[in-house]
Design a protein around this motif. Structure first.
Motif, PDB file in Angstrom:
ATOM      1  N   ASP A 387     -12.760 -44.218  37.455  1.00 53.70           N
ATOM      2  CA  ASP A 387     -11.532 -43.465  37.722  1.00 53.70           C
ATOM      3  C   ASP A 387     -10.905 -42.909  36.444  1.00 53.70           C
ATOM      4  OD1 ASP A 387     -10.947 -43.603  40.672  1.00 53.70           O
ATOM      5  OD2 ASP A 387     -11.174 -45.725  40.257  1.00 53.70           O
ATOM      6  N   ASN A 388     -11.752 -42.546  35.480  1.00 52.78           N
ATOM      7  CA  ASN A 388     -11.320 -41.843  34.284  1.00 52.78           C
ATOM      8  C   ASN A 388     -12.135 -40.560  34.178  1.00 52.78           C
ATOM      9  OD1 ASN A 388      -9.322 -43.735  33.006  1.00 52.78           O
ATOM     10  ND2 ASN A 388     -11.069 -45.125  33.134  1.00 52.78           N
ATOM     11  N   SER A 389     -12.096 -39.873  33.041  1.00 52.12           N
ATOM     12  CA  SER A 389     -12.821 -38.600  32.942  1.00 52.12           C
ATOM     13  C   SER A 389     -13.746 -38.600  31.731  1.00 52.12           C
ATOM     14  CB  SER A 389     -11.823 -37.430  32.830  1.00 52.12           C
ATOM     15  OG  SER A 389     -11.091 -37.504  31.634  1.00 52.12           O
ATOM     16  N   PHE A 390     -15.060 -38.711  31.999  1.00 52.07           N
ATOM     17  CA  PHE A 390     -16.067 -38.659  30.957  1.00 52.07           C
ATOM     18  C   PHE A 390     -17.121 -37.626  31.347  1.00 52.07           C
ATOM     19  CE2 PHE A 390     -14.775 -43.245  31.239  1.00 52.07           C
ATOM     20  CZ  PHE A 390     -13.951 -43.240  30.118  1.00 52.07           C
ATOM     21  N   SER A 391     -17.503 -36.811  30.394  1.00 53.73           N
ATOM     22  CA  SER A 391     -18.563 -35.831  30.660  1.00 53.73           C
ATOM     23  C   SER A 391     -19.881 -36.562  30.905  1.00 53.73           C
ATOM     24  CB  SER A 391     -18.701 -34.881  29.466  1.00 53.73           C
ATOM     25  OG  SER A 391     -19.172 -35.591  28.327  1.00 53.73           O
ATOM     26  N   GLU A 392     -20.859 -35.846  31.438  1.00 59.49           N
ATOM     27  CA  GLU A 392     -22.156 -36.462  31.715  1.00 59.49           C
ATOM     28  C   GLU A 392     -22.784 -37.001  30.438  1.00 59.49           C
ATOM     29  OE1 GLU A 392     -24.642 -33.761  33.787  1.00 59.49           O
ATOM     30  OE2 GLU A 392     -23.350 -33.628  35.563  1.00 59.49           O
ATOM     31  N   GLU A 393     -22.617 -36.239  29.345  1.00 58.90           N
ATOM     32  CA  GLU A 393     -23.191 -36.672  28.071  1.00 58.90           C
ATOM     33  C   GLU A 393     -22.535 -37.955  27.581  1.00 58.90           C
ATOM     34  OE1 GLU A 393     -23.547 -35.130  23.423  1.00 58.90           O
ATOM     35  OE2 GLU A 393     -22.704 -33.817  24.973  1.00 58.90           O
ATOM     36  N   VAL A 394     -21.201 -38.003  27.644  1.00 57.20           N
ATOM     37  CA  VAL A 394     -20.473 -39.198  27.197  1.00 57.20           C
ATOM     38  C   VAL A 394     -20.806 -40.384  28.086  1.00 57.20           C
ATOM     39  CG1 VAL A 394     -18.180 -40.216  26.934  1.00 57.20           C
ATOM     40  CG2 VAL A 394     -18.602 -37.891  26.131  1.00 57.20           C
ATOM     41  N   PHE A 416     -13.600 -32.395  33.882  1.00 58.69           N
ATOM     42  CA  PHE A 416     -12.500 -32.132  32.957  1.00 58.69           C
ATOM     43  C   PHE A 416     -12.320 -33.357  32.074  1.00 58.69           C
ATOM     44  CE2 PHE A 416     -10.384 -34.390  36.343  1.00 58.69           C
ATOM     45  CZ  PHE A 416      -9.420 -35.155  35.707  1.00 58.69           C
ATOM     46  N   ASP A 417     -11.489 -33.212  31.056  1.00 60.96           N
ATOM     47  CA  ASP A 417     -11.258 -34.295  30.105  1.00 60.96           C
ATOM     48  C   ASP A 417      -9.754 -34.521  29.982  1.00 60.96           C
ATOM     49  OD1 ASP A 417     -11.087 -36.050  27.981  1.00 60.96           O
ATOM     50  OD2 ASP A 417     -12.675 -35.082  26.827  1.00 60.96           O
ATOM     51  N   TYR A 418      -9.309 -35.736  30.292  1.00 60.14           N
ATOM     52  CA  TYR A 418      -7.881 -36.048  30.173  1.00 60.14           C
ATOM     53  C   TYR A 418      -7.360 -35.789  28.767  1.00 60.14           C
ATOM     54  CZ  TYR A 418      -7.371 -38.327  34.755  1.00 60.14           C
ATOM     55  OH  TYR A 418      -7.292 -38.578  36.099  1.00 60.14           O
ATOM     56  N   ASP A 419      -8.222 -35.905  27.782  1.00 56.08           N
ATOM     57  CA  ASP A 419      -7.781 -35.745  26.402  1.00 56.08           C
ATOM     58  C   ASP A 419      -7.364 -34.309  26.079  1.00 56.08           C
ATOM     59  OD1 ASP A 419      -8.310 -38.377  26.132  1.00 56.08           O
ATOM     60  OD2 ASP A 419     -10.153 -38.138  24.967  1.00 56.08           O
ATOM     61  N   ASP A 420      -7.761 -33.346  26.908  1.00 54.73           N
ATOM     62  CA  ASP A 420      -7.365 -31.959  26.660  1.00 54.73           C
ATOM     63  C   ASP A 420      -5.846 -31.799  26.701  1.00 54.73           C
ATOM     64  OD1 ASP A 420     -10.000 -31.282  26.422  1.00 54.73           O
ATOM     65  OD2 ASP A 420     -10.216 -30.542  28.478  1.00 54.73           O
ATOM     66  N   ASP A 421      -5.189 -32.627  27.503  1.00 57.85           N
ATOM     67  CA  ASP A 421      -3.726 -32.565  27.618  1.00 57.85           C
ATOM     68  C   ASP A 421      -3.028 -33.665  26.845  1.00 57.85           C
ATOM     69  OD1 ASP A 421      -3.969 -30.403  29.404  1.00 57.85           O
ATOM     70  OD2 ASP A 421      -4.269 -31.772  31.092  1.00 57.85           O
ATOM     71  N   LEU A 422      -3.780 -34.390  26.022  1.00 58.87           N
ATOM     72  CA  LEU A 422      -3.198 -35.506  25.285  1.00 58.87           C
ATOM     73  C   LEU A 422      -2.483 -34.997  24.042  1.00 58.87           C
ATOM     74  CD1 LEU A 422      -3.082 -38.652  25.276  1.00 58.87           C
ATOM     75  CD2 LEU A 422      -5.027 -38.588  23.697  1.00 58.87           C
ATOM     76  N   PRO A 423      -1.173 -35.208  23.920  1.00 61.72           N
ATOM     77  CA  PRO A 423      -0.439 -34.751  22.730  1.00 61.72           C
ATOM     78  C   PRO A 423      -0.836 -35.567  21.508  1.00 61.72           C
ATOM     79  CG  PRO A 423       0.970 -36.093  24.105  1.00 61.72           C
ATOM     80  CD  PRO A 423      -0.302 -35.903  24.885  1.00 61.72           C
ATOM     81  N   GLU A 424      -0.489 -35.037  20.358  1.00 63.02           N
ATOM     82  CA  GLU A 424      -0.821 -35.722  19.113  1.00 63.02           C
ATOM     83  C   GLU A 424      -0.073 -37.039  18.985  1.00 63.02           C
ATOM     84  OE1 GLU A 424      -3.035 -35.171  16.705  1.00 63.02           O
ATOM     85  OE2 GLU A 424      -3.819 -33.649  18.053  1.00 63.02           O
TER      86      GLU A 424
END
Length: 570
Positions: A387-394, A416-424
């Motif tokens: 229930d998280n978001s990891f690409s096939e490669e990861v 998709f990747d949750y980290d795309d919306d992760l602020p600094e």
């Protein structure tokens, strides 16, 4: 038989006198949930009799009748056989022994076994999975009230608030209780308060579980208050395990942290779905920093966020901590990075066997942190990150690195990747104080940025906080050295803070609605019970009227017959 039983009692007295008593277990080896009839009880007794004869130097110490349904005749037969053989029974395992029986028969079975054991030195009583209700509790009064009782388990027993109030009154010697397990009962607020009253007198309690009982904040406050009261009174309290489910708010959090968690030596802590937000979760983690022997921690279904307070916890308990469960706690990849940093910096080999990070908005950065921390977890047996978001490669790299340790990833989001919306930076509370903390560190700390940070573990809370501020400020100072990046970040944090406050208001509104719906549901359930009672009374009244009508018809028929006889005579 009477002569043989007298000899057995005399032999047992000799054994106890010599201090060489050996205990045996009498159990039912039949199929689970099988109904035991009188004939089956006779067969079981034959096995027990043979076991007793084959072990003449042993006494019956454990009676295990669990997971079988006993008819009234069967229980009566068993009790008749055991009546003179339970003088040394310490353990009674009686869970799920009246399943599918009519209520009156189930109550008679419970009363039979309670009467059987009423004079035994019972220490362990397991009544799980029996539809006790208030009447069942009263039928079991003889064993629930035994002064020798140390272990009491009442899980999934259909208990109400009234039931818990009566149990509180029944247990006179609460100081002896070491284990109390209450799970999945309709106890509500008042029942939770009664439970808190029981706990307030349990000076030797080591294990407490209270879940699935709908205590609501007021009831949970009563439970936490009971624990806090007994721990305050006994600073060397032996409480080792706390498993609690239910909203913990306001002063209850302070009581739990300051009066309980900081004053006991825990082995296991489970605060599941306790509505702990980021601030309250931080308070709990800070309170746990002094623990040294923690083996299991479960804070699942709370809004922990990307906490950086796991370091002292892992540093102090790395050699004993076997399970960390943080499912659905809004960790994000940043929280996983901080957790893994703590794992990598542990100064002893980690005992960690299970790590649960399911449903935490983790993306590639979190996966990279887990991969980098693999060698720090040599004993890991279970990793849950579904229930998280990891690409096939990861995901493939995770599977290669962790192998069978990584559980099924059926709900992984690979598009998709949750980290795309992760602020600094996702901790706006510290932003306002950032420059002050950095300025307070001075030039010496700036010159030491390239050196390895040494971990400081101290007992004094002020020193721990200062050490944390120093480490945190150094890290943030390095990350935000560029003024433009810092200004951009402040703007982004302001937006995040606004959205966060808006979400909190929505969450609180939803909680109020849920509380209101639960209250309405409880009222409807109460009305339903009243309707059922009225229906039963109406049925009894109808049956009474039918009986009177039948008697009247019979009387009328007899009168007609008498008139016919008179006519014949004329």
């Amino acid at each position: 038989d009477s002569h043989r039983l007298v000899e057995e009692d005399q032999r047992r007295i000799r054994i106890v006198t010599k201090g060489t008593m050996v205990g045996m277990t009498l159990e039912n080896p039949g199929d689970r949930n099988q109904q035991v009839t009188e004939d089956a009880a006779q067969e079981l007794i034959a096995q027990w009799r043979q076991k007793i004869e084959d072990n003449p130097d042993e006494v019956v110490e454990t009676l295990d009748l669990s997971n079988r349904t006993y008819t009234v005749a069967a229980m009566r037969t068993i009790c008749n056989f055991l009546r003179d053989r339970v003088s040394f029974v310490k353990n009674a395992v009686l869970h799920d022994i009246i399943a599918s029986l009519p209520t009156d028969q189930g109550l008679e079975v419970l009363e039979g076994v309670s009467t059987l054991l009423q004079d035994s030195p019972l220490e362990h009583l397991d009544l799980d999975d029996n539809a006790l209700g208030i009447r069942g509790v009263h039928r079991c009064r003889n064993i629930i009230s035994l002064p020798t009782l140390q272990f009491l388990s009442l899980q999934n027993d259909g208990l109400s608030a009234e039931s818990m109030t009566d149990i509180d009154a029944m247990i006179e010697n609460k100081e002896n209780l070491r284990t109390v397990r209450i799970y999945n009962n309709m106890i509500g607020v008042e029942g939770a308060k009664a439970t808190g009253n029981i706990l307030s007198k349990c000076d030797n309690l080591t294990y407490f579980r209270y879940e699935g009982c709908r205590p609501q904040p007021e009831g949970t406050d009563g439970i936490v208050g009971g624990l806090a009261s007994v721990v305050r009174r006994n600073k060397s309290h032996p409480l080792e395990v706390i498993e609690l489910e239910g909203t913990i708010e306001g002063e209850s959090v302070e009581k739990l942290c300051n009066d309980v968690l900081e004053n006991i030596i825990l082995r296991r802590l489970r605060l599941y779905d306790c509505s702990l937000d980021s601030e309250r979760s931080q308070s709990v983690l800070v309170a746990l920093e002094g623990q040294k022997r923690l083996e299991h921690i479960d804070l699942s279904n709370n809004e922990i966020g990307a906490s950086d307070r796991f370091g002292p916890l892992i540093l102090n308990n790395g050699a004993t901590l076997k399970a960390i469960k943080l499912e659905n706690t809004e960790l994000t990849s940043r929280g996983v990075e901080r957790l893994c940093r703590a794992l990598n910096n542990a100064n002893t080999p980690l005992a960690l066997e299970e790590l649960d990070l399911k449903d935490n908005q983790i993306g590639t950065r979190g996966a990279e942190a887990l991969l980098a921390a693999r060698d720090a977890m040599p004993n890991l047996q279970v990793l849950r990150i579904d229930d998280n978001s990891f690409s096939e490669e990861v995901l493939e790299r995770l599977q290669t690195t962790f192998g069978d340790v990584l559980l099924e990833m059926e709900n992984n989001e690979d598009d998709f990747d949750y980290d795309d919306d992760l602020p600094e930076e996702d901790e706006p509370e510290e932003e306002d104080n950032l420059e002050g903390v950095v300025a307070g560190i001075g030039g010496d700390n700036k010159n030491n940025e390239q050196q390895q940070q040494q971990r400081v573990v101290v007992d004094d809370e002020n020193e721990r906080k200062h050490a944390h501020d120093v480490e945190r400020a150094q890290q943030v100072y390095t990350e935000l050295a560029n003024t433009k990046e810092r200004n951009d970040l402040r703007k982004h944090v302001s937006v995040l803070l606004f959205l966060r406050n808006y979400s909190i208001r929505e969450r609180d509104d939803l909680r109020q609605q849920v509380t209101k719906l639960e209250k309405e549901r409880d009222e409807l359930e109460q009305k339903l019970q009243e309707t059922i009672r009225e229906r039963d009374e109406a049925n009894e009244a109808v049956a009474h009227v039918d009986q009177q009508w039948k008697q009247w018809e019979e009387w009328q028929q007899s009168c007609v017959d008498d008139d016919d006889d008179d006519d014949d005579d004329d």
